[in-house]
Motif scaffolding. Structure first.
Motif, PDB file in Angstrom:
ATOM      1  N   LYS A 125       6.590   6.820 -11.575  1.00 11.77           N
ATOM      2  CA  LYS A 125       5.780   7.846 -10.908  1.00 11.77           C
ATOM      3  C   LYS A 125       6.055   9.244 -11.461  1.00 11.77           C
ATOM      4  O   LYS A 125       5.212  10.123 -11.390  1.00 11.77           O
ATOM      5  CB  LYS A 125       5.994   7.804  -9.397  1.00 11.77           C
ATOM      6  N   ASP A 150       3.267   1.089  -8.272  1.00 14.08           N
ATOM      7  CA  ASP A 150       3.854   1.587  -7.023  1.00 14.08           C
ATOM      8  C   ASP A 150       3.072   0.935  -5.879  1.00 14.08           C
ATOM      9  O   ASP A 150       1.830   0.907  -5.899  1.00 14.08           O
ATOM     10  CB  ASP A 150       3.699   3.121  -6.994  1.00 14.08           C
ATOM     11  N   SER A 151       3.778   0.384  -4.888  1.00 14.37           N
ATOM     12  CA  SER A 151       3.105  -0.477  -3.894  1.00 14.37           C
ATOM     13  C   SER A 151       2.027   0.271  -3.100  1.00 14.37           C
ATOM     14  O   SER A 151       0.960  -0.284  -2.816  1.00 14.37           O
ATOM     15  CB  SER A 151       4.138  -1.082  -2.943  1.00 14.37           C
ATOM     16  N   GLU A 152       2.280   1.545  -2.785  1.00 14.61           N
ATOM     17  CA  GLU A 152       1.300   2.324  -2.009  1.00 14.61           C
ATOM     18  C   GLU A 152       0.018   2.527  -2.818  1.00 14.61           C
ATOM     19  O   GLU A 152      -1.088   2.430  -2.295  1.00 14.61           O
ATOM     20  CB  GLU A 152       1.875   3.697  -1.641  1.00 14.61           C
ATOM     21  N   ASN A 217      10.519  10.591  -2.189  1.00 16.91           N
ATOM     22  CA  ASN A 217       9.725   9.517  -2.791  1.00 16.91           C
ATOM     23  C   ASN A 217       8.276   9.598  -2.305  1.00 16.91           C
ATOM     24  O   ASN A 217       7.336   9.480  -3.097  1.00 16.91           O
ATOM     25  CB  ASN A 217      10.337   8.148  -2.469  1.00 16.91           C
ATOM     26  N   GLU A 221       4.897  10.444  -4.372  1.00 12.24           N
ATOM     27  CA  GLU A 221       3.752   9.527  -4.287  1.00 12.24           C
ATOM     28  C   GLU A 221       2.466  10.243  -3.873  1.00 12.24           C
ATOM     29  O   GLU A 221       1.370   9.834  -4.278  1.00 12.24           O
ATOM     30  CB  GLU A 221       4.072   8.387  -3.316  1.00 12.24           C
TER      31      GLU A 221
END
Ligand code: NAD
Ligand code: MG
Length: 388
Positions: A125, A150-152, A217, A221
């Motif tokens: 990221k 990235d999961s989001e 984090n 994001e």
């Protein structure tokens, strides 16, 4: 047709899980791998996946590895340093570059890979936080897809499928809240490195684990989401969801909100990026059982007690080189916290000081970004030195 991939940072948390997905599917060829210093694990990976080329950041460790491989008659090219990372990222036959190194060291190889038209499966990221505008502009120019790992962001990407950009009302990023979600202001002042490294839902590299504890984090994001999905910062909300089952959501203009759910297992978003738009059977990942989970909860982030999230929103609002400075200062102070040189609450304090001192450059070139990154690291280290 077999896809060919390289993994930058194959020995880390995302890197090893990417190799696990590849192992379970058996139809991706691993052409290149890279590591910072863990050459024992890299050697195992070489024997299992037989890449053509690997990079080890440290030159002497690269030499040790090369000698070991030669003595076993394993024919692999071994390169080193940042230049070596870019060499691996740009090998001609490769289709997808998985960027799973930690920190802005991932920026240059990612840019080089985009320049030669590789699809990017982006876990790193810090690349978009440091140089989001530049990277996204280049990707558009080169007609390159940047697929989020990235999961989001994978969740948002999945929720956006089949919908138009103009129908988006908000992107809602979920946050676990980290290990200190319920800690009081006073308790937060006393937390230890060991406590901060115990994330309730995810096992990850140490830097991102600390970022999760400070909520930086989530801040990183938010910046990553702005660049990936081209929305206004005011359209990005954060909600704390301690179970980490909903990985993020998109609220649409018509009042509908679409969410993506799954067990907290990074192999889901990794597989989605590797095989997009195909959805692969993944028997090796635990299935979601909502009845067993019972209930899902939501709360507002405590922005006053976890100032890093607001610092990231501020940096994004200011724009230009400020997000690169936020990122560089964060990388430095997190390393200092891990070395026990500063306390947990000094992390946001020092980042704030560095941002205050920075004279922002709008529409920066890559050279200006790299220069501001260097300055921010140096100034952060000076601030850390004052703490002990
Ligand atoms: P990690 O620390 O477990 O692994 C990092 C990898 O990068 C290792 O292979 C290491 O050898 C390599 N590396 C470290 N420093 C390097 C350097 N200076 N030069 C070259 N290589 C270097 O980290 P991770 O948790 O796998 O995270 C990787 C990236 O993915 C980060 O940007 C992180 O924010 C992002 N991410 C991770 C997760 C997760 O679940 N771990 C989830 C979402 C996003
Ligand atoms: Mg994430």
């Amino acid at each position: 047709m077999t896809k060919k991939v390289v993994i930058l940072g194959s020995t880390g948390s995302i890197g090893t899980q990417t190799l696990d997905v590849i192992k379970h599917n058996q139809d991706i060829e691993v052409v290149g791998l890279t590591a910072n210093s863990r050459i024992d694990l890299l050697e195992e990976q070489i024997k299992q996946f037989r890449p053509k080329i690997v990079c080890v950041m440290h030159e002497d460790k690269a030499r040790v590895l090369k000698d070991r491989l030669d003595s076993q008659s394993i024919d692999v090219e071994v390169v080193c340093g940042v230049k070596g990372l870019s060499t691996v990222a740009t090998i001609e036959e490769v289709d997808i570059v998985v960027t799973a190194v930690v920190g802005m060291i991932g920026l240059i190889p990612t840019i080089e890979a985009i320049k030669v038209g590789k699809t990017i499966a982006l876990a790193n990221k810090e690349t978009l936080v440091t140089a989001g505008e530049l990277v996204m502009h280049l990707a558009k120019e080169k007609n390159v897809s940047i697929l989020p790992v990235d999961s989001e962001h994978s969740a948002i990407f999945q929720c956006l499928q089949g919908n138009t950009h103009q129908s988006i009302d908000k992107l809602i990023l979920t946050a676990s809240g980290g290990p200190f979600r319920t800690f009081s202001k006073d308790e937060l002042k006393k937390v230890t490195v060991e406590q901060a490294l115990k994330h309730p839902n995810w096992v990850m590299g140490s830097k991102i684990t600390i970022d999760s504890a400070t909520l930086m984090n989530k801040g990183l994001e938010v910046i990553e989401a702005k660049h990936l999905f081209d929305v206004d910062p005011s359209q990005i909300d954060v909600v704390v969801h301690k179970e980490s089952i909903i990985h993020s959501m998109v609220a649409y203009q018509d009042g509908s909100t679409i969410a993506q759910l799954g067990m907290p297992d990074m192999r889901h978003p990794i597989a989605y990026a590797l095989y997009y738009p195909e959805r692969r059977v993944s028997e090796y990942i635990k299935k979601l059982d909502l009845v067993a989970i019972g209930s899902l909860s939501f709360e507002a982030p405590r922005k006053d007690d976890f100032p890093c999230l607001q610092l990231a929103y501020d940096a994004l609002e200011i724009g230009g080189t400020m997000t690169a400075v936020l990122n560089a200062a964060n990388e430095e102070v997190v390393a200092s916290f891990l070395n026990k040189q500063i306390s947990f609450m000094q992390i946001p304090e020092i980042i704030h000081t560095v941002m205050d001192k920075h004279i922002c450059i709008n529409r920066p070139s890559l050279e200006q970004i790299l220069e501001c990154d260097r300055w921010a690291r140096e100034y952060s280290r000076e601030q850390v030195a004052k703490c002990y």
